[in-house]
Design an enzyme around this catalytic site. Structure first.
Site, mmCIF file in Angstrom:
data_model
loop_
_atom_site.group_PDB
_atom_site.id
_atom_site.type_symbol
_atom_site.label_atom_id
_atom_site.label_comp_id
_atom_site.label_asym_id
_atom_site.label_seq_id
_atom_site.Cartn_x
_atom_site.Cartn_y
_atom_site.Cartn_z
ATOM 1 N N ASP A 476 0.829 -1.204 0.000
ATOM 2 C CA ASP A 476 0.000 0.000 0.000
ATOM 3 C C ASP A 476 0.875 1.270 0.000
ATOM 4 O OD1 ASP A 476 -1.979 1.848 0.384
ATOM 5 O OD2 ASP A 476 -2.818 0.920 2.177
ATOM 6 N N ASP A 542 -10.587 4.077 -1.105
ATOM 7 C CA ASP A 542 -11.230 3.062 -0.260
ATOM 8 C C ASP A 542 -12.745 3.059 -0.395
ATOM 9 O OD1 ASP A 542 -8.642 2.903 0.566
ATOM 10 O OD2 ASP A 542 -9.101 2.944 2.701
HETATM 11 C C1 GLA Z 1 -5.456 2.203 3.000
HETATM 12 C C2 GLA Z 1 -5.971 1.064 2.131
HETATM 13 C C3 GLA Z 1 -6.987 0.256 2.921
HETATM 14 C C4 GLA Z 1 -6.334 -0.293 4.167
HETATM 15 C C5 GLA Z 1 -5.719 0.841 4.996
HETATM 16 C C6 GLA Z 1 -4.874 0.325 6.135
HETATM 17 O O1 GLA Z 1 -6.445 3.125 3.323
HETATM 18 O O2 GLA Z 1 -6.511 1.546 0.943
HETATM 19 O O3 GLA Z 1 -7.506 -0.785 2.133
HETATM 20 O O4 GLA Z 1 -5.348 -1.222 3.803
HETATM 21 O O5 GLA Z 1 -4.908 1.679 4.203
HETATM 22 O O6 GLA Z 1 -4.319 1.347 6.913
#
Ligand code: GLA
Length: 726
Positions: A476, A542
């Site tokens: 990520d 998200d």
């Molecule tokens: C980001 C990602 C999420 C999750 C969070 C964890 O927002 O897009 O899917 O993994 O980080 O902190």
């Protein structure tokens, strides 16, 4: 904590505002803060010009935090005066994070709050701003200045979604109709900012019978002081739609609710294979595969044609071992119980590619957020088996953020925090049950949740994960922006660099690690994710459990991405938001209506999306099980051609998506994105997308063949079909 969520800019126009008259795409911009910048007469001619359709980071604003101002100049035509009300509306779209908006020096609206405010900083980056403006503030047919003071608490900053619009208000600016659920009771509530009179109508439909059960209507007066509450009762498989039509505007507001009705027929007691028809593994890598048969337990399993090196646990139905030689190994998977036997043809593909069908499993984020622990992971993993979801091919158990310790060990090795006392033991347990373990990290020094990332430890972390038995890495971006942003090189190569680096070390491990990129779609990752040897890539920010989020991520941002998906490399529109979610220790039922949940799973099935369950599986209810374990719906998602659906038609709020399947048939989803129930003439709807010579239509949720005729699709619902042409 402000999570980093990238909002990809899309030019959307002023569609929300029916009678938009003025739209502006650019404004003058300056970092910093000064009350004088709200004034109409201030000279901003030396300010930078910025697009209102793209956020700060996408426009190269360095250090994109704190206060900044926009000044937007526009002529407001006096034709806007002749409306049904005397006010005009300023439709600014979402702003990241908080704003105060002035028209010609007067404050007209504020959303979110700033660090100095009594409430402290509250970001509202997803909330569209619509501010009503008194006509006396407007300079008709002359230059006006909209000055917007923005506070940004984290990336990406500012206006980012669409041009701003100005126009006549609509009914929704004065009256709101919402469906409220308290415990198990629904209530429609009409709330008015100005006195309104109109017609209330309540229609009850039986969803399974597809017919109206009752209809009632009456006149109502709503005033700002007294909301009107309409109790809504539903029995069994009923759906209730409440509408309010205002006399003066002539416009109608709609809200609906339905009981969580189950469409998927129960699985037979005899064994039935529900898993993928292929599984890819690299030569010499461990084979971890669980035979996915539903039916009465206990069951005995057998596999015909097993290559040397692979063995089967006949009681658990788990394959293990490895195959040295590349090639396609045709197998027959067999399961037997007291009621009968089932056989399924299957190919074990030993070669360079893995992830030949989209990954199915579970991820901790949408339920537990940062409160995840080994115990919670184990509880969902055990439920995956005990509640029968593993019998439908769900196999990955992925730990998201918050497993990492505060610091690395003295030798630099990454370690788990106290919530994960034995991650290797967890991996061993999963593997012994034919399940796979996933983990999460960032190419930056910190993850999105502020935990330790992998930066400068890529090789070491890949080796550690191999020792733990990791089969899936979600990598990520988040903390990597500290490396990326100050560097002037923002080429695709620069976006790809950290991902290529990690993949090099993952590929050196003696096991297959599904590589899942998470960078929210930046630099059109779908066009190059394949080139960095990724198995999937997130295409958006998200997801959350609201219709707005599902609509934006699913129905808007996936359009046109189908050419980039295929066996081994998938577009990932984010994890599922059905069942009990909450991103924290306190879970709630998904806020999506039952129909929205059917639409969600149908769309993800069509999109060949990663099917990662986001709820606590230990608390799964019958409705959610019905959504996740419909073998015909899942078979489309897992279809071995791997052709992601494309949108064929968008008309009057109806989207029709379709994809070709390997058996020659076509999966078709007709989605009703409107607030009202949609009557559909099936033959006509299929003909519109070129399906004229139809031999057979199967309703995938109900698992039955259906005749041509008139059907009704619930608001935000779907008719999900498999069509065979002559
Ligand atoms: C980001 C990602 C999420 C999750 C969070 C964890 O927002 O897009 O899917 O993994 O980080 O902190």
């Amino acid at each position: 904590m402000k999570k980093f969520l990238l909002m990809v800019a899309l030019a959307l126009g002023c569609s929300v505002l029916v009678s938009a008259q003025v739209s502006v795409k650019e404004g003058r911009f300056r970092k910093g803060d000064n009350p004088a910048w709200s004034q109409a007469g201030f000279n901003d001619s030396d300010w930078q010009v910025l697009s209102l359709e793209k956020d700060w980071t996408l426009q190269g604003i360095q250090n994109p935090y704190g206060y900044a101002w926009y000044r937007i100049h526009l002529v407001i035509p006096s034709s806007l005066k002749q409306g049904s009300t005397d006010r005009i509306v300023l439709d600014l779209g979402p702003i990241d994070d908080a704003d105060e908006t002035f028209l010609n020096g007067t404050l007209v609206g504020k959303t979110g709050s700033n660090p100095g405010d009594a409430a402290g900083f509250v970001g509202e980056w997803q909330t569209p701003r619509r501010y009503l403006v008194e006509p006396k503030l407007v300079r008709w047919d002359k230059d006006n200045v909209i000055a917007v003071r923005v506070y940004n608490g984290g990336d990406p900053g500012g206006f980012y979604a669409r041009p701003i619009c100005l126009g006549k208000p609509e009914l929704a600016d004065f009256v709101q109709l919402t469906m409220v659920k308290k415990e198990d009771r629904h209530q429609a509530v009409i709330h008015a900012k100005a006195q309104s009179r109109g017609l209330v109508k309540v229609v009850v439909r039986d969803v399974l019978e597809d017919k109206v059960v009752s209809e009632k209507e009456w006149k109502a007066t709503v005033s700002p002081r007294a909301d009107v509450a309409i109790p809504v009762t539903m029995q069994g498989q009923q759906q209730v739609t409440v509408t309010y039509t205002d006399d003066k505007f002539g416009e109608t507001l709609t809200a609906s609710a339905s009981a969580p009705y189950i469409l998927t027929p129960p699985a037979p007691a005899t064994p039935r294979y529900n898993g993928p028809l292929v599984f890819g593994v690299r030569p010499g890598s461990p084979v971890i595969f669980r035979l996915a048969f539903s039916g009465e337990k206990p069951m005995k399993y057998a596999v015909e044609g097993l290559p040397e090196g692979v063995s089967l646990d006949p009681d658990k139905g788990v394959l293990s071992g490895s195959v040295a030689k590349a090639g396609d190994y045709p197998l027959v998977l067999v399961a037997k119980n007291a009621k009968g036997e089932a056989r399924a043809e299957f190919t074990l593909k030993v070669g360079a590619r893995i992830g030949l069908t989209p990954p199915m499993g579970w991820n901790s984020w949408n339920c537990w957020g940062l409160s995840v622990s080994q115990e919670k992971v184990m509880s969902s993993a055990a439920a995956l088996i005990n509640r029968g979801l593993a019998d439908y091919g769900y196999a990955y158990i992925n730990i998201d953020d918050a497993w990492e310790a505060e610091e690395r060990a003295p030798d630099g090795r990454i370690v788990t925090n106290e919530k994960f006392p034995d991650i290797k033991g967890l991996g061993d347990w999963l593997h012994s049950n034919g399940l796979k373990m996933g983990i999460y990290s960032s190419p930056g020094d910190r993850t999105c949740g502020g935990y330790l990332g992998t930066l400068d430890h890529e090789q070491q972390d890949a080796e550690t994960w191999n020792e733990w038995g990791v089969d899936y890495l979600k990598y990520d971006w988040c903390g990597y922006r500290k490396v990326f942003n100050p560097d002037p090189d923002h080429s695709v190569a620069a976006y790809a660099r950290p991902y290529m680096k990690m993949q090099q070390y993952l590929r050196q491990q003696p096991r297959d690690i599904f590589y899942s990129l998470c960078q929210y779609g930046m630099a059109q990752v779908w066009t190059w994710g394949h080139a960095v040897d990724a198995n999937s890539w997130r295409t958006t920010g998200d997801i959350t459990d609201t219709w707005e989020s599902l609509y934006d991520i699913g129905f808007k941002r996936q359009v046109g991405l189908h050419p980039y998906a295929g066996p081994g490399h998938w577009n990932d529109p984010d994890m599922l938001v059905v069942g009990k979610v909450g991103w924290s220790n306190s879970l709630r039922d998904s806020r999506l209506t039952p129909d929205e949940q059917y639409a969600h799973i149908s769309l993800w099935s069509l999109l060949a999306a990663n099917m990662l369950i986001g709820c606590d599986i230990a608390q799964i209810d019958d409705f959610t099980f019905n959504l996740l374990c419909n073998n015909e719906v899942n078979a489309v998602n897992q279809d071995i051609l791997g052709h992601q659906a494309h949108m064929d038609l968008e008309e009057d709020g109806v989207q029709t998506w379709s994809r070709d399947l390997y058996d020659g048939s076509i999966a078709v989803g007709i989605f009703n994105l409107n607030e009202e129930t949609l009557p559909v003439d099936l033959a006509g709807a299929l003909a519109k997308v070129g399906l004229e010579e139809v031999a057979k239509v199967r309703d995938l949720w109900r698992q039955k063949d259906i005749p041509m005729g008139l059907y009704h699709i619930a608001p935000h619902g779907v008719l999900y079909l498999k069509v065979t042409v002559k």
